[in-house]
Scaffold this active site. Structure first.
Site, PDB file in Angstrom:
ATOM      1  N   GLU A 215       0.813  -1.215   0.000  1.00  0.00           N
ATOM      2  CA  GLU A 215       0.000   0.000   0.000  1.00  0.00           C
ATOM      3  C   GLU A 215       0.848   1.269   0.000  1.00  0.00           C
ATOM      4  OE1 GLU A 215      -2.896  -0.437   3.097  1.00  0.00           O
ATOM      5  OE2 GLU A 215      -3.735  -2.230   2.174  1.00  0.00           O
ATOM      6  N   LYS A 352     -15.814  -1.261   3.005  1.00  0.00           N
ATOM      7  CA  LYS A 352     -15.126  -1.845   1.848  1.00  0.00           C
ATOM      8  C   LYS A 352     -16.192  -2.446   0.943  1.00  0.00           C
ATOM      9  CE  LYS A 352     -10.730  -3.217   4.025  1.00  0.00           C
ATOM     10  NZ  LYS A 352     -10.048  -4.347   4.701  1.00  0.00           N
TER      11      LYS A 352
END
Length: 444
Positions: A215, A352
Site C-alpha cells: 500500500e 469496503k
C-alpha cells in the site's frame, strides 16, 4: 430514457499482479462507464464470496468464471434497464440472479461478489453520466445525503502484518491530518510527514528499510509495534505538525489469533518459540498503553473477528477517546452491523464495497452506522486498481474518513488525486471533515 445496451466484463490485473474483474456498461446513447474491483490480502471469514477459478493458472486466482457470469448471466439480464435505478438493479442482481443466502444475508456464492460488484459500480457511474452530475453527487442522492464532506485521509505509512515482508505483527500504522483546513492541505501534510518518515527510517535502519509494502508504506524490519508508533511521532515532529497530524492503527489481529485464544505478536517468525503469545486482556492493556503515550485516534480490528468479548471491553474503556473500527468484525455487512450496534463491540465501520459486493448494501451499512452515532472510514483493499470510485463514495456518503494507502504508488494516489479534483470542483461549498471526522454530518 437512456437504458443499458450491453455489459462487457474482462479479466485485468490488480496492483499485486493478481487477476481481477473489470466491467463496461454501454448505454443506448453511445456512452459507456467502466469499473474495476479490488481484492484484499487479509480477508475476513464473513466476507461475501470472491469467485476465483482455482487450478494452476494464475496460482488459482484467475477470475474467468466471474467474467463469464457477467457476460453470460448478469449482462444480458440488465439490457434495457435504467442505470439511474441503482437499488433496483443491485437487488435484482443480488436477490434474483444470484439468490444465495447464508446466516449473514446475501452471500453471492453463485455469481461471485466480484462479478456483481464490478457491474454495480459501473451502473453507479453510468447513472451519474445519464443524470449529467458528478458521481459523488449521484451517490449522495441515492443515499439521501444532503451535506457532502471531504474525508480526512488516513495514510498507511508503515506496513506490517500480511502486507509486508518484515517481522511487524500489526498491519498498518497511519497518519491522519485532522488539523488541516482543507483536503488539499491534508495532502500536503501527509506528503511531508511521509518524506520525513522516509529520511528518519533511512538514517536509523539503512537504505533498504525504505522499500515499500503493498500500500505504499515503508516496511522497515522492526519487530516492536511500539517502534512503529515512535517513528511516526518523530516524523510528525520533524515535519512540524505535532497536534495537527494524529495516528491511527489497523492491527488486523485475526491474522495472528491462535486456536487457544491467544494472540501471537511473533507470528511471522519462522523459528517461533511462542514467547510472544499474549492473552486478549494483555493485548487490550498494550493498546491502552499506546493510547496513553501517543496521539492515537483510531484502532481497527484490535482483536479477532470472533473475539467480541475483548472488542466490547476495549470500546467500553477507550471508545470515547479512540474510535474502535470493525473491519473483519463487520465486513460491511448490514446484518453484522446491526448485531454490533446491539452489542457494542466497536463504534466505527470500515467501509469496503468488495466485502459485501454491491453499492446498495454498502450504503445501507453506512446509513445504519451513522444512525448509531458511529464513525465510518471508506477503504481501499491491498490489491487495488486505478479505479477511483471510493473517492466519490467517501464524499457522497460523507464518511468523514478514507484510507487508501500512503501518498505513494499510482493506484493509491489515483483516489487521493480524485479527492483533490472533487474539492476543487465543489469550490466554496467544499467542507473538510477535519477534527469532526467521526461525525462529520447528521445521520441521513
Amino acid at each position: 430514457m437512456v437504458t443499458i445496451k450491453c455489459v462487457k466484463a474482462r479479466q485485468i490485473y490488480d496492483s499485486r499482479g493478481n487477476p481481477t474483474v473489470e466491467a463496461d456498461i454501454h448505454l443506448d446513447d453511445g456512452t459507456y462507464a467502466r469499473a474495476a474491483v479490488p481484492s484484499g490480502a487479509s480477508t475476513g471469514v464473513y466476507e461475501a464470496l470472491e469467485l476465483r477459478d482455482g487450478g494452476k493458472d494464475y496460482m488459482g486466482k484467475g477470475v474467468y468464471k466471474a467474467v463469464k457470469n457477467v457476460n453470460e448471466i448478469i449482462g444480458p439480464a440488465l439490457v434495457g434497464k435504467d442505470p439511474t435505478q441503482q437499488t433496483a438493479i443491485d437487488n435484482f442482481m443480488v436477490q434474483q440472479l444470484d439468490g444465495t443466502v447464508n446466516e449473514w444475508g446475501w452471500c453471492k456464492q453463485k455469481l461471485g461478489a466480484n462479478a456483481i460488484l464490478a457491474v454495480s459500480l459501473a451502473v453507479c457511474k453510468a447513472g451519474a453520466q445519464v443524470k449529467k452530475i458528478p458521481l459523488y453527487q449521484h451517490i449522495a442522492e441515492i443515499a439521501g445525503n444532503k451535506n457532502m464532506v471531504l474525508p480526512v485521509p488516513a495514510f498507511n505509512v508503515i506496513n506490517g502484518g500480511s502486507h509486508a515482508g518484515n517481522k511487524l505483527a500489526m498491519q498498518e500504522f497511519m497518519i491522519l491530518p485532522t488539523g488541516a483546513s482543507s483536503f488539499k492541505e491534508a495532502m500536503k501534510m501527509g506528503s511531508e510527514v511521509y518524506h520525513n518518515l522516509k529520511s528518519v527510517i533511512k538514517k536509523k535502519y539503512g537504505q533498504d528499510a525504505t522499500n515499500v509494502g503493498d500500500e505504499g508504506g515503508f516496511a522497515p524490519n522492526i519487530q516492536e509495534n511500539k517502534e512503529g508508533l515512535e517513528l511516526l511521532k518523530t516524523a510528525i515532529e520533524k515535519a512540524g505538525y505535532t497536534g495537527k497530524v494524529v495516528i491511527g492503527m489497523d492491527v488486523a489481529a485475526s491474522e495472528f489469533y491462535k486456536e487457544d485464544k491467544s494472540y501471537d505478536l511473533n507470528f511471522k517468525e519462522e523459528n517461533n518459540d511462542g514467547s510472544q503469545r499474549i492473552s486478549g486482556e494483555a493485548l487490550k492493556d498494550l493498546y491502552k498503553s499506546f493510547v496513553a503515550e501517543y496521539p492515537i485516534v483510531s484502532i481497527e480490528d484490535p482483536f479477532d473477528q470472533d473475539d467480541w468479548e475483548h472488542y466490547a471491553k476495549m470500546t467500553a474503556e477507550c471508545g470515547e477517546k479512540v474510535q474502535i473500527v470493525g473491519d473483519d468484525l463487520l465486513v460491511t455487512n448490514p446484518k453484522r452491523v446491526k448485531k454490533a450496534i446491539d452489542e457494542n463491540p466497536c463504534n466505527a465501520l470500515l467501509l469496503k464495497v468488495n466485502q459485501i459486493g454491491s453499492v446498495t448494501e454498502s450504503i445501507e451499512a453506512v446509513k445504519m452506522s451513522k444512525k448509531a452515532g458511529w464513525g465510518v472510514m471508506a477503504s481501499h483493499r491491498s490489491g487495488e486498481t486505478e479505479d477511483t470510485f471510493i473517492a466519490d463514495l467517501s464524499v457522497g456518503l460523507s464518511t468523514g474518513q478514507i484510507k487508501t494507502g500512503a501518498p505513494c504508488r499510482s493506484e493509491r494516489l489515483a483516489k487521493y488525486n480524485q479527492l483533490l479534483r472533487i474539492e476543487e470542483e465543489l469550490g466554496d461549498k467544499a467542507v473538510y471533515a477535519g477534527a469532526n471526522f467521526r461525525r462529520p454530518v447528521e445521520p441521513y
